[in-house]
Design a protein around this motif. Structure first.
Motif, short mmCIF file in Angstrom:
data_model
loop_
_atom_site.label_atom_id
_atom_site.label_comp_id
_atom_site.label_asym_id
_atom_site.label_seq_id
_atom_site.Cartn_x
_atom_site.Cartn_y
_atom_site.Cartn_z
N VAL A 169 0.58 -0.80 -0.35
CA VAL A 169 0.09 0.16 0.40
C VAL A 169 0.64 1.49 0.05
CG1 VAL A 169 -1.66 1.53 1.69
CG2 VAL A 169 -2.05 -0.99 1.31
N ILE A 170 2.11 1.30 0.81
CA ILE A 170 2.82 2.35 0.90
C ILE A 170 3.47 2.44 -0.69
CG2 ILE A 170 4.58 3.27 2.15
CD1 ILE A 170 4.25 1.78 4.78
N ILE A 171 4.11 1.43 -1.43
CA ILE A 171 4.21 2.15 -2.79
C ILE A 171 3.21 2.26 -2.93
CG2 ILE A 171 5.50 0.79 -4.41
CD1 ILE A 171 6.80 -1.61 -2.51
N GLN A 172 2.76 2.04 -3.41
CA GLN A 172 1.08 2.31 -4.18
C GLN A 172 1.02 3.43 -4.39
OE1 GLN A 172 -1.96 -0.32 -5.05
NE2 GLN A 172 -2.99 1.22 -6.88
N ALA A 173 0.67 4.75 -2.90
CA ALA A 173 0.15 5.50 -2.44
C ALA A 173 1.13 6.27 -2.15
CB ALA A 173 -0.22 5.30 -1.12
N GLY A 174 2.44 6.05 -2.45
CA GLY A 174 3.39 6.87 -2.22
C GLY A 174 4.05 7.40 -1.04
N THR A 175 3.27 7.55 0.24
CA THR A 175 3.35 7.96 1.55
C THR A 175 2.61 7.42 3.02
OG1 THR A 175 2.69 9.75 2.58
CG2 THR A 175 1.09 8.73 1.52
N MET A 176 3.54 7.68 3.59
CA MET A 176 3.41 6.50 5.09
C MET A 176 2.34 7.24 5.55
SD MET A 176 7.56 5.28 5.84
CE MET A 176 5.99 3.77 7.19
N ASN A 177 1.80 8.54 5.18
CA ASN A 177 0.60 9.43 6.33
C ASN A 177 -0.46 8.70 5.74
OD1 ASN A 177 -1.16 11.53 6.98
ND2 ASN A 177 0.14 12.57 6.54
N LEU A 178 -1.71 7.98 7.23
CA LEU A 178 -2.91 7.70 6.98
C LEU A 178 -3.76 8.22 6.28
CD1 LEU A 178 -2.51 5.64 10.22
CD2 LEU A 178 -2.99 4.75 8.31
N GLN A 179 -3.56 9.74 6.58
CA GLN A 179 -3.79 11.05 5.33
C GLN A 179 -3.59 11.19 4.25
OE1 GLN A 179 -6.53 12.30 6.25
NE2 GLN A 179 -6.75 14.28 7.55
N GLY A 180 -2.39 11.17 4.03
CA GLY A 180 -2.22 11.19 2.52
C GLY A 180 -2.58 9.52 2.08
N ILE A 181 -2.99 8.53 2.41
CA ILE A 181 -3.23 6.82 1.92
C ILE A 181 -4.30 7.36 1.53
CG2 ILE A 181 -3.25 4.72 2.02
CD1 ILE A 181 -0.75 4.64 4.26
N VAL A 182 -5.49 7.98 2.79
CA VAL A 182 -6.76 8.37 2.14
C VAL A 182 -6.89 9.26 0.98
CG1 VAL A 182 -9.01 9.20 2.92
CG2 VAL A 182 -6.98 7.81 4.54
N LEU A 183 -6.32 10.52 1.28
CA LEU A 183 -6.49 11.20 -0.23
C LEU A 183 -5.57 10.22 -1.32
CD1 LEU A 183 -4.81 14.73 0.65
CD2 LEU A 183 -7.49 13.58 1.35
N ALA A 184 -4.87 9.07 -1.31
CA ALA A 184 -4.38 9.61 -2.65
C ALA A 184 -5.64 7.87 -3.09
CB ALA A 184 -2.83 7.94 -2.02
N GLN A 185 -6.45 6.91 -2.39
CA GLN A 185 -7.12 6.71 -2.58
C GLN A 185 -8.37 6.99 -3.45
OE1 GLN A 185 -8.08 2.05 -0.20
NE2 GLN A 185 -6.52 3.75 1.50
N ASN A 186 -8.93 8.66 -2.68
CA ASN A 186 -10.42 9.06 -3.12
C ASN A 186 -9.79 9.69 -4.16
OD1 ASN A 186 -11.72 7.66 -1.32
ND2 ASN A 186 -10.73 9.33 -0.03
N THR A 187 -8.45 10.52 -4.60
CA THR A 187 -8.13 10.79 -5.50
C THR A 187 -8.46 10.35 -7.23
OG1 THR A 187 -6.62 11.53 -5.03
CG2 THR A 187 -7.93 13.02 -4.15
N GLY A 188 -7.41 8.89 -6.92
CA GLY A 188 -6.70 8.00 -7.39
C GLY A 188 -8.18 7.89 -8.89
N GLU A 189 -7.75 7.28 -9.75
CA GLU A 189 -8.80 6.72 -11.13
C GLU A 189 -8.38 5.44 -11.09
OE1 GLU A 189 -6.69 9.93 -14.96
OE2 GLU A 189 -8.61 10.24 -13.37
N MET A 190 -9.07 4.86 -12.04
CA MET A 190 -9.30 4.03 -12.50
C MET A 190 -9.06 3.52 -13.65
SD MET A 190 -10.26 0.98 -10.18
CE MET A 190 -11.86 1.39 -9.77
N PHE A 191 -8.28 3.07 -14.86
CA PHE A 191 -7.97 2.96 -16.27
C PHE A 191 -8.61 4.24 -16.69
CE2 PHE A 191 -8.49 -1.58 -14.97
CZ PHE A 191 -6.60 -1.33 -15.29
N GLY A 192 -8.50 5.42 -15.89
CA GLY A 192 -8.98 7.35 -16.67
C GLY A 192 -10.16 6.86 -16.08
N TRP A 193 -11.24 6.42 -15.42
CA TRP A 193 -12.51 6.37 -14.64
C TRP A 193 -12.37 6.70 -13.04
CZ3 TRP A 193 -15.41 2.88 -11.29
CH2 TRP A 193 -16.95 3.49 -11.41
N ASN A 194 -13.04 7.75 -13.05
CA ASN A 194 -12.42 7.92 -11.21
C ASN A 194 -14.29 8.32 -10.25
OD1 ASN A 194 -13.67 9.89 -12.09
ND2 ASN A 194 -12.41 12.29 -12.02
N GLY A 195 -14.81 7.37 -10.96
CA GLY A 195 -15.87 6.87 -10.22
C GLY A 195 -16.50 6.93 -9.17
#
Lengths: 351, 163
Positions: A169-195
């Motif tokens: 998870v840390i590698i994918q998010a690029g941060t060890m901050n738990l708040q940052g991990i939440v942000l990385a998941q919710n702003t992320g997108e899958m194959f260009g779709w961010n729904g």
């Protein structure tokens, strides 16, 4: 600094509010898990109704149990190491409170926003091992000692796959901050779709499974309850504890289940957030203030979902033998999580 | 890996039971509020039909843990026919069963030749005081009202045995 609290509150008021919030964040999940899952769900899974007398549907049973335990005599064995014997349950409970300190519950609703949050979380979760080990040692009881040693061996063995699962998870998010991990998941997108954002349970499914198995073992819940095996070790390291000290162990067990569910939902299920694309948010500062109220509720929902799974597994499976348990950790979970880290790292660089 | 379908099946069993309990109710009975009917020939408490007892002491001697106490004396009863000699009858002074000792084997009921002892399905006679579990002949007689009718013989049962 929290925007809700920072405005004009003096430091001591902030500290007090944080302590109160921490107590609520630890005790509320513990109470909900014990009543809903331990009392009711387990009973229903065994085709009985569970406590029905104290309050409607036995809802006051928790208070009855706490009252019962508070009345009991506080016994210390004659040969016990008294000071250490008495602080052991508090060490275990303290580890739970230390854990909840880094969990973010909303854009501004957090206790500490710690840059190395994941590292800290993995470190303090091991403190409970220390409490269990000294409880087993100081009881001056062969069952407690065996239970404590088994617990230490098991918790150290399963600490490792847990750490390794989180590294993906840390590698994918690029941060060890738990708040940052939440942000990385919710702003992320899958194959260009961010729904849906990009909850890591999809990309890190292996990591999620390993993490949940390791959590199950860390909590010494049933398939991994060799240390407290009541039929052979009379509850292991808890054998000599009675009254309030046993209650502390009991609360710590289920509060830790709740807190680990919080952490798992932060790491893998997107934490307090909803996919930011729904409301057109782009980063943490553009999140509306009402998320500070809805966020904790979302977290609570996800926590209950994961606790349900933990308890469901607990009520369904028989106990692992000690050698099976160790072999499973070292020969299955550790290699699989190492492969998971490698694949994640390669994909992270390649994509 | 081959174990995974079995693991999932195990989770399914508990989840199905959860669903069934939530929808159809539990298999258990909420005891003080509702009671299950005891099965036929349930062994709850032993009742004494005092008139049938001749204080022959067979039950006392056959009791494995010696929980029956009988004391009696002989009395002269008036003759059946005019001019006959007075009959000798046994009168019970004491007939106690100590339910703190009784292990509900039922040998006393089986062995009684005069049908003075019966099984009753009543089971709610626990006492806060251990000594109160000693039921005297008055209390044992009160249990007679709760003894059910003997169930009908099974088909063909009368033919067996000597006449």
């Amino acid at each position: 600094m929290s925007a809700l609290l920072a405005a004009d509150l003096p430091y001591w008021v902030q500290s007090l509010l944080r302590v109160l919030g921490g107590v609520v964040a630890v005790l509320l999940p513990a109470g909900a898990i014990v009543y809903l899952f331990l009392f009711k769900m387990m009973s229903f899974m065994q085709s009985r109704l569970g406590p029905m007398e104290a309050g409607p549907y036995g809802s006051m049973q928790l208070f009855a149990e706490v009252g019962k335990w508070l009345q009991k005599e506080d016994i210390t064995p004659e040969r016990a190491d008294r000071v250490i014997f008495k602080i052991a349950p508090l060490v275990v409970l303290a580890s739970t409170f230390l854990l909840v300190a880094v969990v973010p519950f909303g854009p501004d609703a957090w206790f500490t926003n710690f840059e190395a949050g994941v590292f800290y979380m993995l470190a303090v979760s091991s403190v409970s091992v220390l409490g269990i080990l000294i409880a087993g040692w100081s009881s001056a009881n062969k069952y407690s000692l065996l239970g404590g040693l088994r617990a230490a061996g098991q918790l150290i063995a399963y600490e490792l796959p847990m750490v390794l699962a989180v590294i993906g998870v840390i590698i994918q998010a690029g941060t060890m901050n738990l708040q940052g991990i939440v942000l990385a998941q919710n702003t992320g997108e899958m194959f260009g779709w961010n729904g849906l954002g990009n909850p890591y349970i999809l990309t890190q499914f292996t990591g999620f499974i390993i993490f949940m198995i390791a959590v199950q073992a860390e909590l010494t819940q049933t398939p991994f309850d060799m240390p407290i095996a009541e039929s052979e070790l009379v509850s292991g390291y808890m054998t000599e504890y009675s009254g309030f000290r046993f209650l502390t162990f009991f609360i710590a067990e289920f509060a830790t289940a709740g807190v680990f569910s919080f952490i798992a939902s932060v790491l893998f299920l997107g934490g307090w957030g909803v996919p930011f694309a729904w409301f057109g948010w782009t980063d943490i500062d553009s999140v509306d203030n009402w998320m500070n109220v809805v966020g904790p509720l979302i977290m609570f929902g996800k926590m209950m979902l994961l606790s349900f799974v933990i308890m469901w597994v607990r009520f369904s499976y028989p106990r692992f033998r000690e050698d099976q348990l160790q072999r499973f950790a070292w020969k299955v979970l550790v290699p699989v999580s190492l492969v998971n880290i490698m694949v994640t790292a390669i994909l992270k660089v390649a994509l | 890996m081959p174990k995974i379908p079995g693991l999932l099946k195990g989770l399914g069993v508990t989840l199905n039971t959860l669903k069934r309990t939530a929808l159809d109710g539990a298999n258990t009975v909420q005891y003080p509020h509702e009671k299950e009917a005891p099965p036929l020939r349930a062994r709850g408490v032993i009742a004494l039909h005092e008139d049938n007892c001749t204080s022959c002491m067979l039950c006392v001697r056959s009791c494995p843990d010696w929980c029956i106490y009988i004391e009696g004396h002989k009395e002269l009863a008036p003759p059946r026919r005019a001019g006959g000699k007075p009959r000798q009858v046994n009168k019970l002074d004491r007939f106690d069963i100590d339910y703190a000792l009784c292990m509900y084997c039922g040998i006393c009921v089986e062995v009684c030749p005069f049908d003075a002892l019966f099984w009753s399905p009543e089971y709610e006679y626990s006492e806060p005081n251990l000594a109160d579990l000693l039921h005297d002949k008055v209390k044992l007689g009160e249990w007679m009202a709760t003894v059910p009718e003997a169930p009908a013989y099974e088909v063909g049962a009368e033919k067996k045995g000597k006449k």
